[in-house]
Design a protein around this motif. Sequence first.
Motif, PDB file in Angstrom:
ATOM      1  N   ASP A   1      30.849  -1.559  95.163  1.00  0.00           N
ATOM      2  CA  ASP A   1      31.167  -0.334  95.896  1.00  0.00           C
ATOM      3  C   ASP A   1      30.122  -0.027  96.960  1.00  0.00           C
ATOM      4  OD1 ASP A   1      29.028   0.464  94.376  1.00  0.00           O
ATOM      5  OD2 ASP A   1      30.114   1.960  93.205  1.00  0.00           O
ATOM      6  N   ASP A   2      29.140  -0.929  97.136  1.00  0.00           N
ATOM      7  CA  ASP A   2      28.130  -0.760  98.180  1.00  0.00           C
ATOM      8  C   ASP A   2      28.419  -1.731  99.308  1.00  0.00           C
ATOM      9  OD1 ASP A   2      27.527  -2.805  96.274  1.00  0.00           O
ATOM     10  OD2 ASP A   2      25.539  -3.034  97.164  1.00  0.00           O
ATOM     11  N   PRO A   3      27.942  -1.437 100.510  1.00  0.00           N
ATOM     12  CA  PRO A   3      28.213  -2.336 101.645  1.00  0.00           C
ATOM     13  C   PRO A   3      27.453  -3.647 101.516  1.00  0.00           C
ATOM     14  CG  PRO A   3      26.719  -0.589 102.313  1.00  0.00           C
ATOM     15  CD  PRO A   3      27.185  -0.241 100.919  1.00  0.00           C
ATOM     16  N   THR A   4      28.065  -4.716 102.001  1.00  0.00           N
ATOM     17  CA  THR A   4      27.402  -6.015 102.154  1.00  0.00           C
ATOM     18  C   THR A   4      27.743  -6.535 103.545  1.00  0.00           C
ATOM     19  OG1 THR A   4      29.198  -7.472 101.414  1.00  0.00           O
ATOM     20  CG2 THR A   4      27.841  -6.452  99.689  1.00  0.00           C
ATOM     21  N   ASP A   5      27.165  -7.680 103.890  1.00  0.00           N
ATOM     22  CA  ASP A   5      27.460  -8.280 105.193  1.00  0.00           C
ATOM     23  C   ASP A   5      28.647  -9.238 105.152  1.00  0.00           C
ATOM     24  OD1 ASP A   5      25.394  -7.297 107.097  1.00  0.00           O
ATOM     25  OD2 ASP A   5      24.044  -8.082 105.575  1.00  0.00           O
TER      26      ASP A   5
END
Length: 599
Positions: A249-253
Amino acid sequence: MKALLLAILIFGVALAVAVQQRDRIKAVLRVQKERLQDRQFLSALDGITRLPEARIAMPDGVELATDVYLPERADTPLPTIMMRLPYGKRRFGEVRQWANLFLPAGYAVVVQDMRGRYNSGGVFAPYPDDAADGAATLDWITGQAWSDGQVGTIGCSALGETQMTLATTQHPALKAMIPLGAGGAIGTLAGSYGFFGMFDGGILNLASAFGWFVEAGGKTGDRMGMPAVDYARGHRVLPLREAVAQFRDDPTDFSTYLDEFDNAEYWAQSGFIAEGDTFATPFLMVDSWFDRAGESLALATHMRATGATGTIVILPGLHCDLSGGFADGAVGDLPLDPANARDFDALFLQFMDARMKGGTPPDLPPVLYYVLNEDRWREADSWPPSDSAPRTIYLSGDGLTTAAPQQQSRLTFVSDPMNPVPSLGGTMCCTGEADLRAGPLFQNPIEGRDDMLLLTSDPLEQAVTLAGPVTATLFVKTDVPDTDLVLRLTDVDPEGNSLMIHEGSLRLRYRKGMDQPELMQPAEVYEVPVILRDIAYRVPEGHRLRLHVTGSSFPRLARNMNGGADNPYAETQAQPATITLHMGADTPSRLRLTTLPPG
């Protein structure tokens, strides 16, 4: 109704308290686990001193957490071995491996959590800030009383890629570098567009990229945990750009890389190696045929051409596996002679001693490479070797031939993204799935499929030793605006066992180059170049060469939905592609091998 609302309110408060307590317990357990791992890590390093953790300020004010290890009774300034990594400076086994090698030999060891990782501040991304962060860390090291002003670097994968970005600064303190498995540092150099090892021929390396980002893609130190992952489900998420977000649920690249693949301005700021980068640091680079050998060979060639001196060693094995193949007696399904293993610890120590202590340098050629199926090390002054020569093999409806067919022929197959060809081996790492084997595997289980063309040569009259790039030029037609080609070269023994030599791929919108995407027009025949990667492999007399031509290799490569959208990773509707391969006459589809002289 009021009683019901009151009950719901009480339940909600109780649930919130329970969640808060759960999060507190998880936080306490995480701290306890980290302390235990720290004690175990330190106890595994014999006879050393670890200084209090340093917080080194970067040019933009972000502080990076850094550990310094010193040998016992270090009473004079020392040369330093530096490692910068995204995997936790007190957790990752490779840190302990190299610290145990270099500390007893009289080196200080500096280990740093990269920006946005574990104890460091900032936000992680590969690798726009990395060169500046590494250079600032070198400035800090050379200002310490325990430092003699000389620094060498070592490490594999991301630990190798950070060395490559740092070396572009040509910092005067950087005296030597040993990047291992660092081909993922390549960006647009040599037309690769292989950023972070995520792409082959413009196609996402799905199993590797999904595995890495879903497990380790957190961008800030509080998001270093790994979620529960159903890899098979993740590979089939549509649109594919949302695959990692199904589990984190967290941003990644992950989605950023897919969305920006055609954005040259984005990659120009990314920190990956491009044609304009220059080098001066002496290097000892190591990679493997079933990792990113082709990219590392291109990097080494470019480094030497722009001012650096060094050697590249190409192993027979897999990602970051210096000796496992020799210890196991095989890489994939191909036997290896354990007697050919090399002592890399001694080699690496000798290399660093020569550069920072005035020792005798190791006697190494510019290129030292292992020939698969010959079970032999060979040396070269350049890559491909100067005594190699191209050999052309033509495709025809009857198979593979050394003579150009005068008659035109064609073969057709249908590539359905909802029923892709399964991956069997090849270049994969970091997938999180033990049953996804990498390397040269027997291909017989998939060779009976209707969506795969098989073109086979006659038995070889004498052995052929490949040493260099393998490429193909095909003439193809398709009924969709975009689709993929996957080619696989195999060695077929007299019993019919078909062993992968190597494979390559191309998303056809990039047939003119990665910087010139262009969709296809139905019914038009296009000339298409496909790179099957570099390899050194001996095909024995009496064996046959075989070429697979298909449209997928899943989950090693992402499926193409064949719709031709500006962002193919945003597509959700799949359609089959009918692909026709044209051969002979004015459409001379062919393979180009690089071979050594007989003998």
